[in-house]
Scaffold this active site. Structure first.
Site, PDB file in Angstrom:
ATOM      1  N   GLU A   6       0.697  -1.283  -0.103  1.00  0.00           N
ATOM      2  CA  GLU A   6      -0.167  -0.002  -0.010  1.00  0.00           C
ATOM      3  C   GLU A   6       0.887   1.154   0.060  1.00  0.00           C
ATOM      4  O   GLU A   6       2.125   1.339   0.594  1.00  0.00           O
ATOM      5  CB  GLU A   6      -0.815   0.148   1.357  1.00  0.00           C
ATOM      6  CG  GLU A   6      -1.946  -1.176   1.365  1.00  0.00           C
ATOM      7  CD  GLU A   6      -2.635  -1.369   2.594  1.00  0.00           C
ATOM      8  OE1 GLU A   6      -3.755  -1.531   2.612  1.00  0.00           O
ATOM      9  OE2 GLU A   6      -2.216  -0.731   3.709  1.00  0.00           O
ATOM     10  N   GLU A 204     -11.302  -3.669  -2.889  1.00  0.00           N
ATOM     11  CA  GLU A 204     -11.000  -4.780  -2.119  1.00  0.00           C
ATOM     12  C   GLU A 204     -11.468  -4.913  -0.867  1.00  0.00           C
ATOM     13  O   GLU A 204     -11.610  -3.456  -0.076  1.00  0.00           O
ATOM     14  CB  GLU A 204      -9.193  -4.599  -2.146  1.00  0.00           C
ATOM     15  CG  GLU A 204      -8.536  -5.944  -1.514  1.00  0.00           C
ATOM     16  CD  GLU A 204      -7.140  -5.837  -1.909  1.00  0.00           C
ATOM     17  OE1 GLU A 204      -6.232  -5.754  -0.809  1.00  0.00           O
ATOM     18  OE2 GLU A 204      -6.559  -5.235  -2.916  1.00  0.00           O
ATOM     19  N   ASN A 205     -11.730  -6.000  -0.202  1.00  0.00           N
ATOM     20  CA  ASN A 205     -12.270  -6.140   1.091  1.00  0.00           C
ATOM     21  C   ASN A 205     -10.985  -6.208   2.105  1.00  0.00           C
ATOM     22  O   ASN A 205      -9.903  -6.566   1.716  1.00  0.00           O
ATOM     23  CB  ASN A 205     -13.196  -7.080   1.436  1.00  0.00           C
ATOM     24  CG  ASN A 205     -12.513  -8.702   0.782  1.00  0.00           C
ATOM     25  OD1 ASN A 205     -11.998  -8.484  -0.313  1.00  0.00           O
ATOM     26  ND2 ASN A 205     -12.738  -9.449   1.686  1.00  0.00           N
TER      27      ASN A 205
END
Length: 300
Positions: A6, A204-205
């Site tokens: 990320e 996205e979960n």
């Protein structure tokens, strides 16, 4: 881009119990390279006294905003001239880092047909506070008075990449209200930022979820009807977290198949959900031997 792939600073490391949810995390600007950059930025701003170190009153990894002078809602340093200088510099360093990564990736994959996406963390805890402390320590200069995701979306758009965001499955009421968690509002803000920047949004979960409530929230969020107006936008892609033995349990697999079919239908589908469910049941039956094989293969 960074931790867990990320685009963020490693402000909330979970290993060895350093950080626990919903701590605000900690600024990552105290090594010699960051301090050298901060010093130069402070001198350029005509405030050399601001360049010796980062905030010294921003608490620790597991602090809460109101426990710290820097993040408290009234009179906190985040909302001062110094805070604006520091947070602008801190977030800009992260964006410059992402530009270097994207520039290199674009040159490698140019003309190959590969689509590049940038994963951005869904930091929803303390989102309801004025300072948005957990987002600030991660490098997103997002507060009640400033949109920190539009600059990221604009940067992603410059490289023709996809903005990939997490926590799509979460509902506000499922999260601790004392930590002012607001994942739905956060997803809405990111959706508006990507719309303004004209960049595709993927989802996205954040947590492994196999229940219908999470599936329905994903379906709702993926339609991108975030401002109540009619539009033709929807998420360009969705990544489901994750493949493991739990996914292949009979009830979970049945729900997942129906969820995938509904996602494939899209928000403009006129077909009744009962028909989709019937088709899902047929697919569950056909794939049963393969599902059992996959579940066994994934067992530790």
């Amino acid at each position: 881009m960074g931790p867990a792939g990320e685009l963020r600073y490693p402000s909330y490391p979970e290993e060895n119990g350093i950080w626990k949810f919903p701590g605000i995390g900690a600024f990552q600007c105290y090594d010699k390279y960051m301090l050298s950059s901060l010093k130069a930025a402070a001198e350029a701003a005509g405030k050399p006294e601001w360049g010796s170190t980062g905030p010294t009153d921003a608490g620790h990894y597991n602090s809460w905003p109101e426990d710290t002078p820097f993040f408290k809602k009234d009179g906190g340093g985040w909302n001062s001239q110094y805070g604006e200088f520091f947070l602008s510099w801190y977030s800009q360093i992260l964006i410059e880092h992402s530009e270097r990564i994207l520039s290199s990736a674009s040159s490698v994959f140019e003309a190959t047909g590969v689509k590049i996406s940038v994963k951005v963390a869904g930091i929803h805890w303390h989102y309801g506070s004025r300072s948005h402390a957990a987002e600030l320590t991660a490098g997103y200069y997002n507060t009640r008075f400033r949109d920190g995701y539009l600059p990221v979306a604009q940067m992603v758009a410059r490289y023709g990449a996809v903005f990939n965001f997490t926590c799509i499955e979460m509902r506000d009421h499922e999260q601790p209200q004392d930590a002012l968690c607001a994942p739905e509002n956060l997803v809405r803000q990111v959706g508006l930022a990507t719309k303004e920047a004209q960049v595709p949004l993927a989802g996205e979960n954040a947590l492994p979820r196999y229940d219908e409530s999470a599936h329905e929230q994903i379906l709702k969020a993926s339609s991108l009807n975030i401002d109540g107006s009619s539009n033709d936008r929807e998420m360009c892609a969705f990544t489901f977290l994750r493949m493991n033995p739990s996914l292949f349990r009979p009830n979970n697999w049945r729900r997942f198949v129906a969820f995938v079919k509904k996602m494939n239908e899209g928000k403009d589908s006129r077909r009744c959900l009962e028909q989709v469910e019937r088709e899902a049941e047929h697919f569950v039956s056909v794939t049963e031997p393969f599902v059992q094989e996959a579940a066994l293969a994934l067992m530790p």
